[in-house]
Design a protein around this motif. Sequence first.
Motif, PDB file in Angstrom:
ATOM      1  N   CYS A 156     -67.088  94.839 -47.668  1.00  0.00           N
ATOM      2  CA  CYS A 156     -67.351  93.620 -46.594  1.00  0.00           C
ATOM      3  C   CYS A 156     -68.631  93.437 -46.628  1.00  0.00           C
ATOM      4  N   GLN A 261     -55.698 100.777 -44.934  1.00  0.00           N
ATOM      5  CA  GLN A 261     -56.829 100.967 -43.626  1.00  0.00           C
ATOM      6  C   GLN A 261     -55.958 101.629 -42.673  1.00  0.00           C
ATOM      7  N   ASN A 301     -61.082  90.178 -37.688  1.00  0.00           N
ATOM      8  CA  ASN A 301     -60.152  90.229 -36.481  1.00  0.00           C
ATOM      9  C   ASN A 301     -60.763  89.588 -35.392  1.00  0.00           C
ATOM     10  N   ALA A 361     -65.633  98.297 -45.123  1.00  0.00           N
ATOM     11  CA  ALA A 361     -65.328  99.559 -45.660  1.00  0.00           C
ATOM     12  C   ALA A 361     -66.682 100.272 -46.007  1.00  0.00           C
TER      13      ALA A 361
HETATM   14  C1  LIG Z   1     -54.777  96.117 -38.253  1.00  0.00           C
HETATM   15  C2  LIG Z   1     -54.832  95.462 -36.911  1.00  0.00           C
HETATM   16  C3  LIG Z   1     -54.768  94.012 -36.990  1.00  0.00           C
HETATM   17  C4  LIG Z   1     -53.321  95.996 -36.304  1.00  0.00           C
HETATM   18  O1  LIG Z   1     -53.431  95.464 -34.878  1.00  0.00           O
HETATM   19  P1  LIG Z   1     -52.742  96.578 -33.791  1.00  0.00           P
HETATM   20  O2  LIG Z   1     -53.767  97.825 -33.746  1.00  0.00           O
HETATM   21  O3  LIG Z   1     -52.706  95.754 -32.553  1.00  0.00           O
HETATM   22  O4  LIG Z   1     -51.482  96.933 -34.345  1.00  0.00           O
HETATM   23  P2  LIG Z   1     -50.623  98.101 -34.915  1.00  0.00           P
HETATM   24  O5  LIG Z   1     -50.847  98.239 -36.341  1.00  0.00           O
HETATM   25  O6  LIG Z   1     -50.930  99.446 -33.857  1.00  0.00           O
HETATM   26  O7  LIG Z   1     -49.051  97.902 -34.850  1.00  0.00           O
HETATM   27  C5  LIG Z   1     -48.529  97.476 -33.454  1.00  0.00           C
HETATM   28  C6  LIG Z   1     -47.258  97.375 -33.694  1.00  0.00           C
HETATM   29  O8  LIG Z   1     -46.573  96.404 -34.528  1.00  0.00           O
HETATM   30  C7  LIG Z   1     -46.013  96.452 -35.731  1.00  0.00           C
HETATM   31  N1  LIG Z   1     -46.440  95.668 -36.653  1.00  0.00           N
HETATM   32  C8  LIG Z   1     -47.252  96.033 -37.723  1.00  0.00           C
HETATM   33  N2  LIG Z   1     -47.398  94.875 -38.309  1.00  0.00           N
HETATM   34  C9  LIG Z   1     -46.571  94.089 -38.085  1.00  0.00           C
HETATM   35  C10 LIG Z   1     -46.046  92.616 -38.627  1.00  0.00           C
HETATM   36  N3  LIG Z   1     -46.573  92.164 -39.595  1.00  0.00           N
HETATM   37  N4  LIG Z   1     -45.253  92.210 -37.708  1.00  0.00           N
HETATM   38  C11 LIG Z   1     -44.697  92.480 -36.749  1.00  0.00           C
HETATM   39  N5  LIG Z   1     -44.935  93.693 -36.427  1.00  0.00           N
HETATM   40  C12 LIG Z   1     -45.864  94.394 -36.856  1.00  0.00           C
HETATM   41  C13 LIG Z   1     -46.422  98.076 -36.008  1.00  0.00           C
HETATM   42  O9  LIG Z   1     -45.329  98.671 -36.720  1.00  0.00           O
HETATM   43  C14 LIG Z   1     -46.335  98.463 -34.551  1.00  0.00           C
HETATM   44  O10 LIG Z   1     -45.109  98.975 -34.007  1.00  0.00           O
HETATM   45  P3  LIG Z   1     -44.962 100.130 -32.934  1.00  0.00           P
HETATM   46  O11 LIG Z   1     -45.749  99.658 -31.884  1.00  0.00           O
HETATM   47  O12 LIG Z   1     -43.371  99.949 -32.966  1.00  0.00           O
HETATM   48  O13 LIG Z   1     -45.549 101.255 -33.691  1.00  0.00           O
HETATM   49  C15 LIG Z   1     -56.018  95.892 -36.081  1.00  0.00           C
HETATM   50  O14 LIG Z   1     -55.786  97.319 -35.699  1.00  0.00           O
HETATM   51  C16 LIG Z   1     -57.149  95.581 -36.675  1.00  0.00           C
HETATM   52  O15 LIG Z   1     -57.398  94.540 -36.751  1.00  0.00           O
HETATM   53  N6  LIG Z   1     -58.073  96.359 -36.535  1.00  0.00           N
HETATM   54  C17 LIG Z   1     -59.376  96.042 -37.331  1.00  0.00           C
HETATM   55  C18 LIG Z   1     -59.143  95.942 -38.797  1.00  0.00           C
HETATM   56  C19 LIG Z   1     -60.437  95.543 -39.568  1.00  0.00           C
HETATM   57  O16 LIG Z   1     -61.385  95.076 -39.142  1.00  0.00           O
HETATM   58  N7  LIG Z   1     -60.234  96.162 -40.903  1.00  0.00           N
HETATM   59  C20 LIG Z   1     -61.352  95.731 -41.924  1.00  0.00           C
HETATM   60  C21 LIG Z   1     -60.546  95.195 -42.825  1.00  0.00           C
HETATM   61  S1  LIG Z   1     -61.426  95.791 -44.149  1.00  0.00           S
HETATM   62  C22 LIG Z   1     -62.442  94.781 -44.607  1.00  0.00           C
HETATM   63  O17 LIG Z   1     -62.742  93.613 -43.533  1.00  0.00           O
HETATM   64  C23 LIG Z   1     -62.845  94.332 -45.877  1.00  0.00           C
HETATM   65  C24 LIG Z   1     -63.748  95.358 -46.579  1.00  0.00           C
HETATM   66  O18 LIG Z   1     -64.584  96.287 -45.780  1.00  0.00           O
HETATM   67  O19 LIG Z   1     -63.744  95.295 -47.716  1.00  0.00           O
END
Ligand SMILES: CC(C)(COP(=O)(O)OP(=O)(O)OC[C@H]1O[C@@H](n2cnc3c(N)ncnc32)[C@H](O)[C@@H]1OP(=O)(O)O)[C@@H](O)C(=O)NCCC(=O)NCCSC(=O)CC(=O)O
Length: 374
Positions: A156, A261, A301, A361
């Motif tokens: 990223c 991730q 996000n 990442a």
């Molecule tokens: C990935 C996230 C959006 C996830 O959000 P949350 O942490 O609130 O949610 P979670 O994963 O704990 O999930 C909460 C509950 O929802 C459920 N759940 C998961 N996906 C779902 C979906 N699609 N629909 C419905 N429910 C869903 C899960 O199973 C869980 O259930 P239960 O509660 O029953 O267990 C967030 O953590 C986030 O954005 N983090 C930062 C990500 C980021 O910036 N990454 C960088 C990307 S890499 C990048 O940018 C590129 C690079 O570097 O190359």
Amino acid sequence: MHTPAITGTGVFTPDEIITNAELVAGFNAYADRMNAENAAAIDAGQCEPMAHSSEEFIVRASGIEQRHVMDKTGILDPQVMHPLFRQRSDDEPSLMAEMALDAAKKALAQAGRTPADIDLVICAASNMERAYPAMAIEIQNLLGIAGFAFDMNVACSSATFGIQTAADMVRAGSIRAALVVNPEICSGHLEWRDRDCHFIFGDVATACVIERKEAASGPHFEILSTRCATQFSNNIRNNNGFLRRTRPDGVADRRDMQFMQNGRKVFKEVVPMVSQHIAGHMDDAGLGSDSLKRMWLHQANKSMNDLIGKKVLGRTPEPAEQPNILQDYANTSSAGSIIAFSQNSDDLAEGDIGLICSFGAGYSVGSVLLRRHL
Ligand SMILES: CC(C)(COP(=O)(O)OP(=O)(O)OC[C@H]1O[C@@H](n2cnc3c(N)ncnc32)[C@H](O)[C@@H]1OP(=O)(O)O)[C@@H](O)C(=O)NCCC(=O)NCCSC(=O)CC(=O)O
């Protein structure tokens, strides 16, 4: 020593859009299909049924409402669940080059430059379509640019690290001008069959022209300084690579060959890393955070960006201070902060200070401190 500046930017936006409603319908059809195929094992308690995705969750967790992609048919087909691209011959431009070319031409036009003015092309992206020859050299050739070209991958943060590299060469006098292009086909490395992440990414290409400030022919952004930092983490990882066939299960469709991730850890660890990085960069530049007119943050996000903005400014940022584009584009890896910059910078006044900041990442963080000139 020369002062570097960004004199032009360009964005290539694919025509095809997948809304959250379409995405969820496609995913749920796939989940139903898998559950029907595995009904016996599910009934016997040998495996869990796949759960449905939901539009409401996607918007709440990420702020994403839609994404642009290079092929939506394959992604939405429950029998396929990934983009489908036609095989191109080696004599045709590759897909990444074609996307980069469109963005590059827009950036050149905005800068009032022609390929003859450019000495360097950097293709900085989180995935390369092939191992070699470098994508950047193909793009250089398609544009008819002399000089040299190379690829960079810092996930990223590829765009900001690329800008730092180009700016340093302009500053040192080894080149007159550079094109930094970021073609991101994120749909190719996203696991569309995993509901935890299937909503995250989209496709796009961005480009920036970086040249000597004194050569700028119109409004531009002086690059005051840049700062890059990395710290190893496995929380965002993709194990795809050239050693794939050497592994015990060969080229099998293994989950770890796509984006993986630990989203919660990423959130928790990257927010402080980025806010401290920006604070340190501003401090060393002798500027307080109150001098920042705008921040163009990496677009992964919405809650993460809101929190970083709040930590940096010490208050909730006004929407205009921290524009988001992820509702329309989703996470486009390194291109995200550059789309935000390209689409939300014309209104800044002479002398206004702004900061581009990527993170992702690696972990990796890259910031570019800019001053507007009209
Ligand atoms: C990935 C996230 C959006 C996830 O959000 P949350 O942490 O609130 O949610 P979670 O994963 O704990 O999930 C909460 C509950 O929802 C459920 N759940 C998961 N996906 C779902 C979906 N699609 N629909 C419905 N429910 C869903 C899960 O199973 C869980 O259930 P239960 O509660 O029953 O267990 C967030 O953590 C986030 O954005 N983090 C930062 C990500 C980021 O910036 N990454 C960088 C990307 S890499 C990048 O940018 C590129 C690079 O570097 O190359």
